[in-house]
Each structure stands twice: as C-alpha cells, then as structure tokens.
Design an enzyme around this catalytic site. Structure first.
Site, PDB file in Angstrom:
ATOM      1  N   LEU A  75       0.804  -1.216   0.000  1.00 19.06           N
ATOM      2  CA  LEU A  75       0.000   0.000   0.000  1.00 19.06           C
ATOM      3  C   LEU A  75       0.840   1.270   0.000  1.00 19.06           C
ATOM      4  O   LEU A  75       0.343   2.363   0.248  1.00 19.06           O
ATOM      5  CB  LEU A  75      -0.954  -0.008   1.202  1.00 19.06           C
ATOM      6  CG  LEU A  75      -1.934  -1.187   1.224  1.00 19.06           C
ATOM      7  CD1 LEU A  75      -2.777  -1.153   2.479  1.00 19.06           C
ATOM      8  CD2 LEU A  75      -2.794  -1.234  -0.023  1.00 19.06           C
ATOM      9  N   CYS A  76       2.101   1.124  -0.310  1.00 19.88           N
ATOM     10  CA  CYS A  76       3.044   2.242  -0.339  1.00 19.88           C
ATOM     11  C   CYS A  76       2.922   2.976  -1.679  1.00 19.88           C
ATOM     12  O   CYS A  76       2.862   2.344  -2.733  1.00 19.88           O
ATOM     13  CB  CYS A  76       4.449   1.675  -0.152  1.00 19.88           C
ATOM     14  SG  CYS A  76       5.647   2.845   0.406  1.00 19.88           S
ATOM     15  N   HIS A  77       2.891   4.297  -1.638  1.00 17.08           N
ATOM     16  CA  HIS A  77       2.813   5.086  -2.867  1.00 17.08           C
ATOM     17  C   HIS A  77       4.147   5.084  -3.599  1.00 17.08           C
ATOM     18  O   HIS A  77       5.197   5.179  -2.966  1.00 17.08           O
ATOM     19  CB  HIS A  77       2.446   6.542  -2.542  1.00 17.08           C
ATOM     20  CG  HIS A  77       1.053   6.717  -2.059  1.00 17.08           C
ATOM     21  ND1 HIS A  77       0.708   6.582  -0.732  1.00 17.08           N
ATOM     22  CD2 HIS A  77      -0.088   7.016  -2.718  1.00 17.08           C
ATOM     23  CE1 HIS A  77      -0.591   6.795  -0.596  1.00 17.08           C
ATOM     24  NE2 HIS A  77      -1.098   7.053  -1.780  1.00 17.08           N
ATOM     25  N   GLU A 114      10.456   4.159   2.909  1.00 17.32           N
ATOM     26  CA  GLU A 114      11.615   4.108   2.017  1.00 17.32           C
ATOM     27  C   GLU A 114      12.917   4.093   2.814  1.00 17.32           C
ATOM     28  O   GLU A 114      13.843   3.335   2.498  1.00 17.32           O
ATOM     29  CB  GLU A 114      11.588   5.291   1.048  1.00 17.32           C
ATOM     30  CG  GLU A 114      10.518   5.176  -0.020  1.00 17.32           C
ATOM     31  CD  GLU A 114       9.088   5.400   0.458  1.00 17.32           C
ATOM     32  OE1 GLU A 114       8.156   5.091  -0.307  1.00 17.32           O
ATOM     33  OE2 GLU A 114       8.864   5.871   1.595  1.00 17.32           O
ATOM     34  N   ASP A 128      24.331 -11.210   3.526  1.00 17.73           N
ATOM     35  CA  ASP A 128      24.530 -12.078   2.373  1.00 17.73           C
ATOM     36  C   ASP A 128      25.997 -12.145   1.969  1.00 17.73           C
ATOM     37  O   ASP A 128      26.523 -13.217   1.684  1.00 17.73           O
ATOM     38  CB  ASP A 128      23.689 -11.587   1.193  1.00 17.73           C
ATOM     39  CG  ASP A 128      23.884 -12.458  -0.041  1.00 17.73           C
ATOM     40  OD1 ASP A 128      23.708 -13.690   0.071  1.00 17.73           O
ATOM     41  OD2 ASP A 128      24.232 -11.903  -1.093  1.00 17.73           O
TER      42      ASP A 128
END
Length: 161
Positions: A75-77, A114, A128
């Site tokens: 639901l992030c713009h 973000e 990683d």
C-alpha cells in the site's frame, strides 16, 4: 495514538488517498545494526571478503531498495525521491555495523518506509556478503530516527521533537 489510515470504515485494506494533501518537503532517517564476530568485522573493514567490497554493494542495494519500495510494500505510494543516502558506521567495540539511511522528497506523502526499506536491504546485503565467514550474524534495531514534513510534523526518536 491516531487512527490507522490504511483501512476503510469496514476494516478493508486501502491505499491512502493523498490527492488533496499539500506538497511539502519531507525527510526520514532510519537505522539498523548488524552484529558479527570480530574477525568478520575485520574482513569487512579491510575489504578482504571474496564477494567484494561489502559496504559499496550494500550501499547500492539500499539505494535501489528505497527506489523500489512501492513494489515491495503493497500500500506504499510510488515516490519520486530527490535524495537517498546509505551510510555505515563500523563499531568495533560492539562488533557491529550501524547502517544509517536518509530519504527526501517534495511530495504529498512521507518517506519513512523508504528509509526503513533502505536500511533493511542494506543490512541484509551485508549479511549475504558475509555469511560464508559468519552465519551467526544478527540484525536488529531497525527504526525511524527522525522524520519531518507533512501534517504530523516533526518526529525524533525518543519523543523529543
């Protein structure tokens, strides 16, 4: 505490309508930590891992993650970010690396997700790249340090604004 904004009156998930909100300068800063064995931190510090320069790759990964946030968080713009930074602080006393991120734009919605996504992906990339040397690394402390702009105003971790 304010009401949740990503649900409608019946509790269904929704994307927030920001169409009527004013454009303001918005910024968010986040952090996360990755703890490791002292030997692993030394390998990162002296760029002696076979996969390459861990912090350069993790910085690029964090920047890319912030740019792709709307594809990762449902639901992030989608945002036109004007600035993204991913920085590292080696903390040998604690056998860890602190990742600090900053995201900025002029827009109608905040950039906290973000900044958090950039920090998350940066520490995951460190993991990683170092996992062959140290599978016991731990990631913690992901949080917003500060945010500014928008209707809710200024937030500083710890409550002091």
């Amino acid at each position: 505490m304010s009401t949740l904004t990503h649900t409608d009156d019946t509790g269904k998930a929704q994307m927030v309508d920001v169409g009527e909100k004013p454009v303001t300068e918005r910024e968010a800063r986040a952090e996360a930590f990755i703890s490791m064995m002292p030997e692993t931190l030394e390998l990162v510090t002296n760029n002696r891992l076979k996969k390459g320069d861990v912090l350069v790759v993790a910085r690029i990964a964090g920047i890319q993650a912030a740019k792709q946030c709307a594809q990762l968080v449902p639901l992030c713009h989608p945002l036109m970010l004007s600035y993204i930074s991913v920085d590292f602080e080696l903390q040998p006393v604690h056998n860890r690396i602190r990742v600090k991120t900053c995201c900025r734009l002029n827009g109608k919605t905040g950039v906290e997700i973000e900044a958090l996504t950039a920090a998350s992906v940066a520490v995951l990339t460190v993991y990683d790249m170092c996992k062959a040397a140290d599978k016991g690394m731990t990631i913690d402390g992901l949080r917003i340090l500060e945010k500014s702009g928008g209707r809710s105003g200024h937030y500083l971790a710890g409550g002091a604004a």
